[in-house]
Every structure is written in structure tokens, then in C-alpha cells.
Design a protein around this motif. Structure first.
Motif, PDB file in Angstrom:
ATOM      1  N   TYR A 251       9.798  -8.188   0.986  1.00 43.12           N
ATOM      2  CA  TYR A 251       8.758  -8.368  -0.031  1.00 43.12           C
ATOM      3  C   TYR A 251       7.376  -7.940   0.471  1.00 43.12           C
ATOM      4  CZ  TYR A 251      11.496 -11.194  -3.377  1.00 43.12           C
ATOM      5  OH  TYR A 251      12.398 -11.638  -4.314  1.00 43.12           O
ATOM      6  N   ASP A 252       7.066  -8.268   1.733  1.00 44.42           N
ATOM      7  CA  ASP A 252       5.690  -8.134   2.213  1.00 44.42           C
ATOM      8  C   ASP A 252       5.234  -6.685   2.368  1.00 44.42           C
ATOM      9  OD1 ASP A 252       6.197 -10.801   2.431  1.00 44.42           O
ATOM     10  OD2 ASP A 252       5.832 -10.957   4.579  1.00 44.42           O
ATOM     11  N   MET A 253       6.177  -5.775   2.556  1.00 40.68           N
ATOM     12  CA  MET A 253       5.792  -4.429   2.961  1.00 40.68           C
ATOM     13  C   MET A 253       5.048  -3.649   1.872  1.00 40.68           C
ATOM     14  SD  MET A 253       9.079  -3.681   5.423  1.00 40.68           S
ATOM     15  CE  MET A 253       8.541  -2.068   5.984  1.00 40.68           C
ATOM     16  N   PRO A 254       5.470  -3.705   0.610  1.00 41.66           N
ATOM     17  CA  PRO A 254       4.654  -3.011  -0.400  1.00 41.66           C
ATOM     18  C   PRO A 254       3.250  -3.588  -0.519  1.00 41.66           C
ATOM     19  CG  PRO A 254       6.847  -3.470  -1.255  1.00 41.66           C
ATOM     20  CD  PRO A 254       6.716  -4.227   0.032  1.00 41.66           C
ATOM     21  N   TRP A 255       3.098  -4.883  -0.270  1.00 45.74           N
ATOM     22  CA  TRP A 255       1.772  -5.499  -0.399  1.00 45.74           C
ATOM     23  C   TRP A 255       0.829  -4.986   0.695  1.00 45.74           C
ATOM     24  CZ3 TRP A 255       4.293 -11.013  -0.627  1.00 45.74           C
ATOM     25  CH2 TRP A 255       5.065 -11.113  -1.794  1.00 45.74           C
ATOM     26  N   ILE A 256       1.341  -4.834   1.915  1.00 46.24           N
ATOM     27  CA  ILE A 256       0.491  -4.280   2.972  1.00 46.24           C
ATOM     28  C   ILE A 256       0.185  -2.811   2.690  1.00 46.24           C
ATOM     29  CG2 ILE A 256       0.275  -3.849   5.448  1.00 46.24           C
ATOM     30  CD1 ILE A 256       2.043  -6.198   6.007  1.00 46.24           C
TER      31      ILE A 256
ATOM     32  N   ASP B  30      -5.144   5.411   7.134  1.00 47.30           N
ATOM     33  CA  ASP B  30      -4.715   4.460   6.104  1.00 47.30           C
ATOM     34  C   ASP B  30      -3.565   5.033   5.286  1.00 47.30           C
ATOM     35  OD1 ASP B  30      -6.658   2.563   6.780  1.00 47.30           O
ATOM     36  OD2 ASP B  30      -8.143   3.465   5.451  1.00 47.30           O
ATOM     37  N   LEU B  31      -3.696   6.279   4.906  1.00 49.60           N
ATOM     38  CA  LEU B  31      -2.647   6.908   4.111  1.00 49.60           C
ATOM     39  C   LEU B  31      -1.376   7.088   4.931  1.00 49.60           C
ATOM     40  CD1 LEU B  31      -2.293   7.831   1.249  1.00 49.60           C
ATOM     41  CD2 LEU B  31      -3.230  10.057   1.869  1.00 49.60           C
ATOM     42  N   ASP B  32      -1.538   7.424   6.199  1.00 47.61           N
ATOM     43  CA  ASP B  32      -0.379   7.522   7.088  1.00 47.61           C
ATOM     44  C   ASP B  32       0.359   6.188   7.161  1.00 47.61           C
ATOM     45  OD1 ASP B  32      -1.110  10.138   7.649  1.00 47.61           O
ATOM     46  OD2 ASP B  32      -2.059   9.647   9.569  1.00 47.61           O
ATOM     47  N   MET B  33      -0.395   5.104   7.254  1.00 50.96           N
ATOM     48  CA  MET B  33       0.223   3.779   7.365  1.00 50.96           C
ATOM     49  C   MET B  33       0.944   3.394   6.082  1.00 50.96           C
ATOM     50  SD  MET B  33       0.006   2.557  10.385  1.00 50.96           S
ATOM     51  CE  MET B  33       0.481   0.861  10.021  1.00 50.96           C
ATOM     52  N   ALA B  34       0.326   3.641   4.946  1.00 49.55           N
ATOM     53  CA  ALA B  34       0.986   3.322   3.676  1.00 49.55           C
ATOM     54  C   ALA B  34       2.310   4.075   3.567  1.00 49.55           C
ATOM     55  CB  ALA B  34       0.073   3.669   2.508  1.00 49.55           C
ATOM     56  N   SER B  35       2.299   5.353   3.912  1.00 46.63           N
ATOM     57  CA  SER B  35       3.516   6.170   3.863  1.00 46.63           C
ATOM     58  C   SER B  35       4.550   5.659   4.857  1.00 46.63           C
ATOM     59  CB  SER B  35       3.157   7.620   4.162  1.00 46.63           C
ATOM     60  OG  SER B  35       4.293   8.443   4.115  1.00 46.63           O
ATOM     61  N   ARG B  36       4.103   5.333   6.067  1.00 41.80           N
ATOM     62  CA  ARG B  36       5.027   4.845   7.094  1.00 41.80           C
ATOM     63  C   ARG B  36       5.701   3.547   6.655  1.00 41.80           C
ATOM     64  NH1 ARG B  36       2.520   3.664  12.890  1.00 41.80           N
ATOM     65  NH2 ARG B  36       2.002   5.864  12.612  1.00 41.80           N
ATOM     66  N   ILE B  37       4.935   2.637   6.105  1.00 41.33           N
ATOM     67  CA  ILE B  37       5.482   1.339   5.697  1.00 41.33           C
ATOM     68  C   ILE B  37       6.530   1.520   4.604  1.00 41.33           C
ATOM     69  CG2 ILE B  37       4.906  -0.827   4.534  1.00 41.33           C
ATOM     70  CD1 ILE B  37       2.151  -0.623   6.005  1.00 41.33           C
ATOM     71  N   LEU B  38       6.245   2.344   3.603  1.00 43.56           N
ATOM     72  CA  LEU B  38       7.180   2.524   2.497  1.00 43.56           C
ATOM     73  C   LEU B  38       8.442   3.251   2.950  1.00 43.56           C
ATOM     74  CD1 LEU B  38       4.657   3.374  -0.347  1.00 43.56           C
ATOM     75  CD2 LEU B  38       5.885   1.227   0.006  1.00 43.56           C
ATOM     76  N   ASN B  39       8.305   4.219   3.851  1.00 46.47           N
ATOM     77  CA  ASN B  39       9.496   4.891   4.392  1.00 46.47           C
ATOM     78  C   ASN B  39      10.342   3.930   5.229  1.00 46.47           C
ATOM     79  OD1 ASN B  39       9.152   7.494   3.286  1.00 46.47           O
ATOM     80  ND2 ASN B  39       7.615   8.001   4.831  1.00 46.47           N
ATOM     81  N   ARG B  40       9.654   3.093   6.011  1.00 52.81           N
ATOM     82  CA  ARG B  40      10.374   2.123   6.834  1.00 52.81           C
ATOM     83  C   ARG B  40      11.077   1.087   5.950  1.00 52.81           C
ATOM     84  NH1 ARG B  40      13.751   0.972  10.530  1.00 52.81           N
ATOM     85  NH2 ARG B  40      13.293  -0.840  11.857  1.00 52.81           N
TER      86      ARG B  40
END
Length: 690
Positions: A438-443, A459-469
Motif C-alpha cells: 500500500y505505502d509505495m504509491p503514496w511515497i 525525484d522523478l527517478d525515485m517515483a519511477s523506481r518505486i513504481l517499478n519495484r
């Protein structure tokens, strides 16, 4: 006491027929053990008698009373008989100074008449009078809930009172109960305890009065006064209904409201022939040609009383501060009271829960809903959104941006591992990374917002990394709240930066997830609970996202067929805390200081329904879906105080398991996602309403 004259009977159930259905009568107690309809034979409108946490003590029509002479429950009658589609029961309740006669008559509808007579020989007061109504508001699994269970919507407004048990898949028929004589002034929940966790709403209890336990709830609970030989009569009509509109026509409401939640400075028009009054200096009530206009000079919810000859009703309306003002005051409060600045190192940027009574911060590393992560992520998202919308004054803008920058460091040091997986809090073990999806889309939401302010490609790299992970961890098979919306936002930002291939990869996650869940039909897997509104809303959001990406009709058909599942959760009672608001009954236990189970109205995740309605494809959206979305968003403004404080849970019933409720939990915790959703809908031009 008179001897019971009930004949020996077998264990089979007797029946009273009405409309296209029947009431199944328990042969030992005469209570109604179930309602069934020939047009929907699998649907169980009352809790199944074979379920372990259900028993004859809670069958329909049993109950309890507290008087000035004593107290008792009624279950087994002294006498009862069923002939010619009419049931009669008599209960001796001498220890309470009463006797009770119950008559149930079948036909087009089932008419129930309860008459409590004072046989004490002198004056008698009644401070508790409650009747069991065990609607099958139960979530054993998505498939079983959709096929067999109901969402029960209850309006206990005094003489204006009703219940509506709607199939969870939004089909028909629904079972409706309307008070035709007497009154219900509140409702309670029983057996809503931790042993059944979050999949059971509990036993619903309808209160003529709950004064003995919760005297101030629902605008005030009455004490009934009976002289010797006097009686109190309650008459209910139970029937089958093809739609909410048909039921409301049968209710024949004594008043209509132009709105139930309104911005300060605007009035609420009440069309009624009854008198309208309120005992509150902050309200103004002016007569009009068709009724009254209500106004307020201070934000808050207010009880409105409607009265006439032998008629008394009560409901609640809300006046709220404008959205921009609410967001600004909430951000100011968070900065002053919810930033954990006293902690060492990067932990000092965490934003945590606070007890609004004392302003003491609440952190519990092993009570997951009081950690410094998970649902608390909504607060840094709100800070950054408020900044991006330009809602803050210069002083708070500087403080908020400094805090958001620091929170990013906190998250990367404490909530995320190198792969982009998250954990629920900074003190949770290393092994917990990636365990709660649950938490990952929120971050990732936060990183999208921070990128809009900073332009920092990190920031954009992190958003992409989190969603791929998230997808690597199985996220395409899990209905994460805000997953589709966050993927769309991230993909849009990536594309604007010339990173189209990455954007396509993110959107592929939406498509693969939508196809997976479309293939499951009604057999949705359990999440943190077996089935709930915040499973269905992300499901429909996925299908909306997939339709936006591809335009394929299978997704449009999937949205259309599942939307009734979502709307079945939403109430339509004439009360600002209930109208449009989805049923949730566990959040107070997990998130609040009181740790109380019980209906939480309004709960901020009801805004997910608004988000779905506002994102609907034009082939499905209409003026009604837009109006309902606005009502939901406005209703949730009840959770914020004028000083920016808030409540994570307003436990609505008058009492739960014998404890007084109808109160706001003092913990400001996770409620701010409602404001984030509202702001996102404005950003995406789905909504202009403030």
C-alpha cells in the motif's frame, strides 16, 4: 411469572410471507432468523444463524430495556402463535415493570407492531430501549459478499427513521424498513470487537433511546415516561424495493435539504411543513416561503431539530471553511505540532500523529498505524501540494518547503531501501521492506509533487523506481490505493521530460494489473481485509486508467459492471456524516487513541469513491455522479477543526459494545489523504468546486 404455553415444535423454521419474499421465524423464540426473496434466493439479508459469532440472542426483534424499576432482555416469549400469515408474541418483563406484545403481519409488506405496557403499578421511566436488527453486513470474501451479503444504511432520526439493506453488488431487491409510528433516536453496534477483526460490522441495534449509555448522542437521547398502564408503541414496515428511489418514495420524507454540507457563507434551504430549530448560537434559522434557510457563522457540524404534532426528528448539517483555508490551517498545524523535530538526525523530519488534546506526538513502532510511515505519508504529500497550489502564506511556505525537502531525506534514509521498496516505519526490521505494498504509491506521489516544485530529476527517478519495484514485488496482483492515479501522474511527468519509453513502461503496469483483475471477475483476493470499499475503488480506478490508455471496450464494460459494487457502500441518509459516505467500521480501532471499532463516518477513504466518480469516462459519467462526488468531498470536511487540528476517526453509533460513542477520536493521524484527493481532482480539471 406466567408459565410459558408454547407447544413443543420441531427445529424447522416457520414463515411469514410478504411481497416476493418471506420472514423465517425461529420456532423456539418467535424471533425472525432470516429474510429471503424468491428473486434473489442466495442473498441472506440477515446474519446466517450458523455463523459462530451469531446466536438467538441477536435475532431480529429481540432486544433489551432499562427502566426505573429494573432491566431485562427479551428473547423467548411467554406465548406466541403463527396463523394466517400473522404472528403474535407476548413477553412478561416484570423485573423491568413492563410487558411486551409483538404482532407481525404479512402481505405486500411485513408490518411489525411492538407495544410496551407499564404494568409496574406506578409511573415508570425508560432510559434504554433497543431492538436487534442483525443485517448481514459481513465481508467473508469478495465473491461471497457480492453474492450473498448486504450493506446496511441506517437513518435513526427520531420519528424520521429507516434502514435499507442493499445487496453488495448493487443489484435488487433490497430490504427496507421504515418507522411508521414511534421513533428510533440512534443505533448501536454489538460484538464489534477484535475477535472478528475488520471483516464484520457487528450486530446492528436500533434504539428507541440509548439514554442510559450515551445520553448526548445523535442530538440527545430521550427518556420515555409512562404512567401506570400507559404504553409505548413502535410500528415498522418492512418491504422489498427495486431501487433507492422506490424506497425513498415510500419513506415520504418530511423534509428535503438543498445540501447537507455547505461552505461557510452559503445557506442550506430546508423545504418542510415542520418547525425547524437548533439550540446553537452559531446558527441562524430564517423562515422562507417553503420552509427555512439555515446559516452558520462558525465552521462545524450542527444538529437540526424538526418538530410537529406527535412528530420529532433530528439530523446533522455541516458548514465548513473553504478548501484553501482548510488546507492552509491544516498545514500550519502540521508544521507546529506534527513534525518530530526533537528526534535525532533525519528522524527529525518525520511527520507523525498527535493527540489534539495535549499536542503530544504519538509514535508506536510496533502498532503499525502509529508509526512514522505508512498512512502518515499523506501529510508531506499535503504540504507539498499546498505549496504547489500556492495556498500558504510566505512564512508557512518557507517552513513547508524546508520540511518537504527534509522529509525526502528522511524517507530515503528510513522508509525506503536501495531498490525502492518501503517499510511501515523507521523502527521496523530490515526484513519488512517490501512487505506492505500500500505505502509505495503514496511515497511515489510525494516524489511527483516534490519534482513539480524542485525540478530535480532525482525525484522523478525515485517515483519511477518505486513504481517499478512495486510491480516486481507483485503489485500488479494487489489493489494498492492510488496505484493507477500515481502511475498516470508519473508517466505524464516522465513524458514531459522526454522519457517516453519509461512512461510507457509505467503505464504497462496499469494494463497488466487491470487485465489480471478483470479476469478474476467477482473473485477478488483478500487484502488487509477480505473485502471493502477501498478494494473496489482502486479496482475501478485501474480499469479507468486502462481505458484511458487503450480505449478498449472491455475496460469500459468492466467499469460499468463494477460501479454498482462501489456505490452500494455509499449511504444516502439525510445526514451530513452519512450522505454519500462509504461504510467503514474498523479504522477507529487501528488508528485512534480510543482504539474503538465501530462505524467511522465520515472516513477519508470515502473520498476514493469521489475520485472514481470524477474520473469516470464520459460514456458513464453524468450530473448525478458529479453531484455525489461533491457531496462526499464536502462531507469529509467534518474531520478538520478551525485551528487545523483533525480527527482520524469519528465513531458514529451512539454506543459500541456498551461504550458511549458518537464522538471524534482525539488523534490527528491519517485523514489528510481526503484533501490530497480533492486537490488532485482540481489539478486534473475534474472538479472546480471548493
Amino acid at each position: 411469572m406466567q408459565e410459558r404455553t408454547m407447544p413443543e415444535v420441531d427445529r424447522t423454521l416457520r414463515q411469514l410471507t410478504f411481497g416476493h419474499g418471506m420472514a423465517e421465524i425461529d420456532p423456539q423464540t418467535g424471533a425472525i432468523a432470516g429474510f429471503s426473496n424468491v428473486d434473489s434466493p442466495k442473498r441472506e439479508y440477515l446474519i446466517d444463524a450458523d455463523i459462530p459469532w451469531h446466536s438467538p440472542d441477536f435475532y431480529w426483534g429481540t432486544g433489551m430495556v432499562v427502566t426505573s424499576k429494573g432491566s431485562c432482555s427479551w428473547i423467548t416469549p411467554t406465548t406466541f402463535d403463527v396463523t394466517s400469515n400473522v404472528e403474535t408474541l407476548h413477553f412478561d418483563m416484570g423485573q423491568a415493570g413492563l410487558e411486551l406484545d409483538v404482532t407481525r403481519s404479512g402481505g405486500d409488506a411485513l408490518t411489525e407492531r411492538y407495544v410496551w405496557r407499564n404494568v409496574s403499578g406506578g409511573p415508570l421511566t425508560i432510559s434504554q430501549l433497543s431492538i436487534e436488527a442483525p443485517f448481514n453486513n459481513y465481508y467473508p470474501s469478495a465473491q461471497k459478499a457480492l453474492d450473498e451479503c448486504v450493506n446496511a444504511h441506517i437513518f435513526a432520526g427520531g420519528s424520521w427513521a429507516w434502514c435499507y439493506a442493499e445487496p453488495m453488488d448493487g443489484s435488487s431487491p433490497s430490504l427496507g424498513m421504515i418507522v411508521r409510528k414511534g421513533a428510533l433516536h440512534s443505533y448501536s453496534l454489538q460484538t464489534q470487537n477484535e475477535s472478528v477483526f475488520s471483516n464484520v460490522r457487528g450486530h446492528i441495534v436500533l434504539n428507541v433511546t440509548d439514554h442510559a449509555i450515551s445520553p448526548d448522542s445523535f442530538g440527545g437521547q430521550p427518556i420515555l415516561h409512562l404512567q401506570a398502564d400507559d404504553s409505548y408503541e413502535l410500528v415498522n414496515q418492512v418491504g422489498w424495493y427495486a431501487s433507492r428511489d422506490a424506497f425513498e418514495d415510500d419513506v415520504d420524507a418530511p423534509a428535503s435539504f438543498s445540501a447537507l454540507s455547505s461552505p461557510l457563507g452559503e445557506g442550506i434551504d430546508v423545504e418542510t411543513a415542520l418547525d425547524v430549530n437548533a439550540d446553537n448560537a452559531h446558527l441562524s434559522i430564517e423562515a422562507t416561503d417553503r420552509g427555512y434557510r439555515i446559516g452558520a457563522d462558525e465552521a462545524g457540524s450542527y444538529y437540526i431539530h424538526l418538530s410537529g404534532e406527535d412528530y420529532s426528528a433530528c439530523t446533522e448539517v455541516l458548514f465548513y471553511a473553504p478548501l484553501e483555508e482548510t488546507v492552509a490551517s491544516r498545514v500550519h498545524y502540521i508544521l507546529d505540532h506534527q513534525v518530530a523535530s526533537y528526534r535525532p538526525g533525519t528522524l527529525s523530519a518525520a511527520i507523525v500523529s498527535v493527540d489534539t488534546r495535549t499536542k503530544l506526538q504519538i509514535i508506536d513502532p510496533f502498532w503499525n498505524d502509529w508509526t512514522d510511515g505508512s498512512e502518515r505519508i499523506c501529510m508531506p504529500v499535503l504540504l507539498q501540494k499546498a505549496l504547489n497550489h500556492g495556498y500558504l502564506d510566505d512564512g508557512d511556505s518557507i517552513r513547508a518547503q524546508r520540511e518537504c525537502d527534509a522529509w525526502r531525506d528522511f524517507a530515503e534514509s528510513n522508509l525506503l531501501d536501495a531498490s525502492g521498496a518501503s517499510r511501515r516505519g523507521s523502527s521496523q526490521p530490515e526484513s519488512s521492506f517490501g512487505k506492505r505494498l500500500y505505502d509505495m504509491p503514496w511515497i511515489a506521489q510525494f516524489y511527483c509533487e516534490h519534482f513539480r516544485a524542485s525540478g530535480d530529476m532525482h525525484d522523478l527517478d525515485m517515483a519511477s523506481r518505486i513504481l517499478n519495484r512495486l510491480t516486481e514485488l507483485g503489485g500488479q496482483h494487489f489493489l494498492s490505493i492510488e496505484f493507477a492515479e500515481t502511475c498516470e501522474c508519473t508517466a505524464r511527468l516522465l513524458r514531459e521530460q522526454g522519457r517516453g519509453a519509461e512512461a510507457d513502461g509505467i503505464l504497462d503496469h496499469v494494463l497488466s494489473s487491470a487485465d489480471f483483475f478483470l479476469g478474476l471477475g467477482r473473485n477478488l483476493p483478500p487484502h488487509e481485509v477480505a473485502y471493502e470499499q477501498s478494494v473496489v475503488a482502486p479496482l475501478i480506478s485501474l480499469l479507468i486508467g486502462a481505458y484511458r490508455i487503450t480505449g478498449e471496450s472491455k475496460y469500459l464494460d468492466g467499469i460499468r459492471s463494477r460501479l454498482p459494487w462501489l456505490l452500494s457502500f455509499s449511504g444516502f441518509q439525510p445526514d451530513c456524516r452519512l450522505n454519500g459516505v462509504a461504510i467503514r467500521h474498523w479504522d477507529g480501532h487501528w488508528f485512534g487513541i480510543y482504539r474503538s471499532f465501530g462505524d467511522t463516518f465520515p472516513h477519508y477513504w470515502s473520498a476514493l469513491t469521489a475520485e472514481v466518480l470524477l474520473r469516470l469516462p464520459e460514456q458513464i459519467a453524468n450530473d448525478g455522479t458529479l453531484a455525489l462526488a461533491a457531496r462526499i468531498l464536502r462531507a469529509n470536511m467534518a474531520n478538520y477543526d478551525a485551528d487545523g487540528g483533525a480527527t482520524c476517526a469519528y465513531i458514529f453509533p451512539s454506543s459500541v459494545d456498551g461504550r458511549a460513542m458518537n464522538r471524534a477520536d482525539p488523534l490527528a493521524n491519517d485523514q489528510d489523504e481526503h484533501l490530497n484527493i480533492w486537490l488532485r481532482m482540481i489539478e486534473e480539471e475534474h472538479l472546480s468546486i471548493r
